[in-house]
Design an enzyme around this catalytic site. Structure first.
Site, mmCIF file in Angstrom:
data_model
loop_
_atom_site.group_PDB
_atom_site.id
_atom_site.type_symbol
_atom_site.label_atom_id
_atom_site.label_comp_id
_atom_site.label_asym_id
_atom_site.label_seq_id
_atom_site.Cartn_x
_atom_site.Cartn_y
_atom_site.Cartn_z
ATOM 1 C CG ASP A 1 -3.569 7.782 3.321
ATOM 2 O OD1 ASP A 1 -4.525 7.401 2.628
ATOM 3 O OD2 ASP A 1 -2.407 7.371 3.162
ATOM 4 N NE ARG B 1 -5.527 -3.459 6.142
ATOM 5 C CZ ARG B 1 -5.819 -2.963 4.961
ATOM 6 N NH1 ARG B 1 -7.076 -2.736 4.629
ATOM 7 N NH2 ARG B 1 -4.879 -2.687 4.086
ATOM 8 C CB CYS C 1 -10.135 -1.791 -1.670
ATOM 9 S SG CYS C 1 -9.466 -0.170 -1.492
ATOM 10 C CG LEU D 1 -0.708 4.590 -13.679
ATOM 11 C CD1 LEU D 1 -0.967 5.665 -12.618
ATOM 12 C CD2 LEU D 1 -0.347 5.254 -15.016
ATOM 13 N NE ARG E 1 -6.109 1.616 -3.367
ATOM 14 C CZ ARG E 1 -5.477 1.518 -2.198
ATOM 15 N NH1 ARG E 1 -6.055 0.921 -1.186
ATOM 16 N NH2 ARG E 1 -4.273 2.022 -2.052
ATOM 17 N N PRO E 2 -6.681 0.256 -9.629
ATOM 18 C CG PRO E 2 -6.632 1.656 -11.502
ATOM 19 C CD PRO E 2 -7.155 1.567 -10.094
ATOM 20 N NE ARG F 1 -4.665 -1.298 -5.006
ATOM 21 C CZ ARG F 1 -3.587 -0.724 -5.469
ATOM 22 N NH1 ARG F 1 -2.643 -0.368 -4.636
ATOM 23 N NH2 ARG F 1 -3.450 -0.480 -6.750
ATOM 24 C CE LYS G 1 -1.144 1.525 6.411
ATOM 25 N NZ LYS G 1 -1.472 1.232 4.999
ATOM 26 C CG ASN G 2 1.064 3.714 3.725
ATOM 27 O OD1 ASN G 2 0.721 2.572 4.035
ATOM 28 N ND2 ASN G 2 0.190 4.693 3.527
HETATM 29 N N1 EPU Z 1 -3.955 4.661 -9.748
HETATM 30 C C1 EPU Z 1 -4.190 4.291 -11.052
HETATM 31 N N2 EPU Z 1 -3.406 3.312 -11.597
HETATM 32 C C2 EPU Z 1 -2.400 2.704 -10.921
HETATM 33 C C3 EPU Z 1 -2.158 3.099 -9.590
HETATM 34 C C4 EPU Z 1 -2.944 4.086 -9.031
HETATM 35 O O1 EPU Z 1 -5.092 4.806 -11.692
HETATM 36 O O2 EPU Z 1 -1.715 1.839 -11.486
HETATM 37 C C5 EPU Z 1 -4.783 5.710 -9.132
HETATM 38 C C6 EPU Z 1 -5.479 5.226 -7.866
HETATM 39 O O3 EPU Z 1 -6.684 4.541 -8.161
HETATM 40 C C7 EPU Z 1 -5.686 6.524 -7.117
HETATM 41 C C8 EPU Z 1 -4.429 7.330 -7.464
HETATM 42 O O4 EPU Z 1 -3.934 6.747 -8.668
HETATM 43 O O5 EPU Z 1 -6.818 7.192 -7.595
HETATM 44 C C9 EPU Z 1 -3.358 7.296 -6.401
HETATM 45 O O6 EPU Z 1 -3.106 5.959 -5.992
HETATM 46 P P1 EPU Z 1 -1.687 5.455 -5.511
HETATM 47 O O7 EPU Z 1 -1.187 4.443 -6.470
HETATM 48 O O8 EPU Z 1 -0.800 6.609 -5.204
HETATM 49 O O9 EPU Z 1 -2.069 4.698 -4.163
HETATM 50 P P2 EPU Z 1 -1.260 3.495 -3.565
HETATM 51 O O10 EPU Z 1 0.166 3.669 -3.865
HETATM 52 O O11 EPU Z 1 -1.904 2.219 -3.917
HETATM 53 C C10 EPU Z 1 -0.645 4.568 -1.278
HETATM 54 C C11 EPU Z 1 -0.965 4.319 0.168
HETATM 55 C C12 EPU Z 1 -2.413 4.724 0.437
HETATM 56 C C13 EPU Z 1 -2.581 6.195 0.067
HETATM 57 C C14 EPU Z 1 -2.186 6.418 -1.390
HETATM 58 C C15 EPU Z 1 -2.237 7.867 -1.817
HETATM 59 C C16 EPU Z 1 0.420 2.427 0.735
HETATM 60 C C17 EPU Z 1 0.511 1.017 1.173
HETATM 61 N N3 EPU Z 1 -0.782 2.910 0.483
HETATM 62 O O12 EPU Z 1 -1.515 3.720 -2.011
HETATM 63 O O13 EPU Z 1 -2.603 4.566 1.831
HETATM 64 O O14 EPU Z 1 -3.922 6.574 0.256
HETATM 65 O O15 EPU Z 1 -0.837 5.941 -1.593
HETATM 66 O O16 EPU Z 1 -1.429 8.643 -1.012
HETATM 67 O O17 EPU Z 1 1.425 3.128 0.666
HETATM 68 C C18 EPU Z 1 -3.775 4.149 3.807
HETATM 69 O O18 EPU Z 1 -2.672 4.089 4.398
HETATM 70 O O19 EPU Z 1 -4.869 4.206 4.412
HETATM 71 C C19 EPU Z 1 -3.792 4.146 2.347
HETATM 72 C C20 EPU Z 1 -4.868 3.835 1.632
#
Ligand code: EPU
Length: 419
Positions: A306, A398, A115, A124, A120-121, A91, A22-23
């Site tokens: 995850d 999902r 969420c 970055l 989840r900002p 998201r 999925k990711n």
């Molecule tokens: N973060 C920031 N600022 C940003 C982005 C992220 O502070 O601009 C923080 C987040 O709040 C978190 C950390 O950085 O504490 C890591 O977040 P990341 O951005 O890596 O998460 P993501 O890319 O939004 C993906 C997966 C998630 C998985 C995370 C971490 C997808 C669609 N989602 O999310 O998957 O937990 O990476 O590996 O790829 C799931 O599949 O259940 C799921 C939540």
């Protein structure tokens, strides 16, 4: 709302095919917006998050055709505003920002809210776009990013809580069409980032270093159509491994990439479970005398966040005292109170769960709060006494393709009750 009834106490055995990731699929589908030419993506899982992404892509003006696991997308001309009604449901919609900015030099997406797994900002992502010479504005709940020209530069994406997976993908997707060279420092090294980079490379992008913390992108003028097969879902695979550890005799996963699961396999081995891997297969051999674990979630190649909830379910019934520390999403413990309703002995101290293993959980009505928490509750139900009623299963749909049918294929007894 559908619910799932898990009848506990049935042993799992046999084999199960793992779906496409999925990711990986979500940003790869978004990346097809970078070209006017058709792209064909195989092994796309049939999940509600994927449906939302395809709806957004077609709303943006692309032709989308889907036949079982294959999706063909042709984005000859595109709009740059993603619809709120769909974006708010997922998201990961933010990953259309990068390709739209790359191709059209502007993009508007509604700003994702918090969420249940925490705040989840996307600061970055925006910092990365800014380094590429794009500005942004937040208006009426939407974020608009825009540039007259995207220019390559050095971008540091390392945040307080480590690298960002979708942020790395987003910036990479914008940088492939920027002028000059971009260097992403502090990049996420997850296999999903590598898969996206491989797809972009097939489209004509010039990318080096994906899978490390430093990715170098030399911008090109345009990208062309490409065909790609999504990697196997390492989190679905890990979830089935833990299901096998909880309730299995011998369970084989097929169409899996064992090298993406090293941290999960290591943890299970350390706890006393024997695993063997072959080309595209991974087998967990029965449950012996399991030992408690001290686990910490970390960015790849560390233990994945995850898989944290599923491990809490396993350790709830592993004799001895285990600890699970969450460093990626420090508040991601919604499953703990539900596991406690099934009898688990878990205390939270900050972002660490202290788990005292008990012999058997008991079935109870429980509430799914997010995708992985719901999976953990289903797994806990596999060996609980009586029936575990998991409500709000749309969360599980999902991210898991027919988890009930796949577990039933291994010998579980799970019923889906349609609302
Ligand atoms: N973060 C920031 N600022 C940003 C982005 C992220 O502070 O601009 C923080 C987040 O709040 C978190 C950390 O950085 O504490 C890591 O977040 P990341 O951005 O890596 O998460 P993501 O890319 O939004 C993906 C997966 C998630 C998985 C995370 C971490 C997808 C669609 N989602 O999310 O998957 O937990 O990476 O590996 O790829 C799931 O599949 O259940 C799921 C939540």
């Amino acid at each position: 709302m559908d619910k799932i009834l898990v009848h506990g106490g049935h042993t799992l055995t046999g084999s199960v095919k793992i779906s496409g990731s999925k990711n990986s699929a979500l940003p790869i589908l978004a990346a097809t917006l970078l070209t006017k030419e058709p792209c064909v993506i195989h092994h796309v899982p049939d999940l509600s998050d994927i449906h939302y992404m395809l709806q957004i892509i077609s709303h943006l003006g692309a032709q989308v055709e889907r036949a079982s696991g294959t999706v063909r997308i042709e984005a000859e001309s595109i709009k740059t505003v993603a619809p709120y009604e769909i974006v708010r449901k997922m998201r990961a919609s933010v990953c259309v920002l990068g390709p739209l900015l790359g191709r059209e030099k502007e993009a508007t997406v509604s700003l994702p809210g918090g969420c249940v797994i925490g705040d989840r900002p996307i600061d970055l992502h925006l910092k990365g776009f800014e380094a590429l010479n794009a500005a942004h504005r937040v208006e009426q709940g939407n974020v608009k990013v825009f540039a007259s020209e995207l220019r390559g530069s050095v971008i540091n994406l390392r945040g307080k809580l480590g690298p960002t997976v979708l942020g790395t993908g987003n910036v990479m997707m914008a940088a492939v069409l920027a002028t000059g060279t971009s260097v992403i420092e502090g990049a996420a090294a997850e296999p999903e980032v590598v898969d996206l980079a491989n797809f972009l490379t097939k489209m004509g992008a010039k990318i080096e270093g994906a899978g490390t913390s430093r990715i170098i992108i030399e911008g090109v003028k345009e990208l062309h159509g490409a065909e790609h097969e999504v990697i196997p879902d390492r989190i679905e695979a890990g979830t089935f491994l833990v299901a096998a550890a909880i309730a299995g005799k011998e369970v084989q996963l097929k169409r899996v990439e064992p090298t993406h699961l090293t941290a999960v396999i290591d943890a299970l081995n350390q706890s006393g479970y024997r695993t063997t891997s072959g080309v595209g297969t991974l087998t967990l051999h029965g449950n012996g005398q399991a030992k408690p674990l001290q686990l910490t979630t970390e960015p790849y190649p560390g233990f994945p966040t995850d898989m944290q909830a599923q491990m809490c379910a396993l350790l709830s019934r592993t004799a001895g005292s285990s600890t699970v520390m969450e460093t990626v999403f420090p508040q991601r413990f919604m499953h703990v109170s539900e596991l406690k309703r099934m009898g688990a002995d878990i205390e939270l101290e900050g972002s660490t769960a202290i788990i005292k293993g008990i012999n058997r959980l008991s079935g109870a009505p429980v509430m799914a709060s997010d995708l992985r928490a719901s999976a953990a509750l289903v797994l806990a139900g596999l060996q609980a006494e009586g029936v575990t009623e998991v409500n709000r299963v749309y969360h599980i749909d999902r991210g898991y393709e027919s988890i009930d049918e796949k577990l039933n294929g291994l010998g579980a007894q799970i019923e889906r009750v349609k609302a």
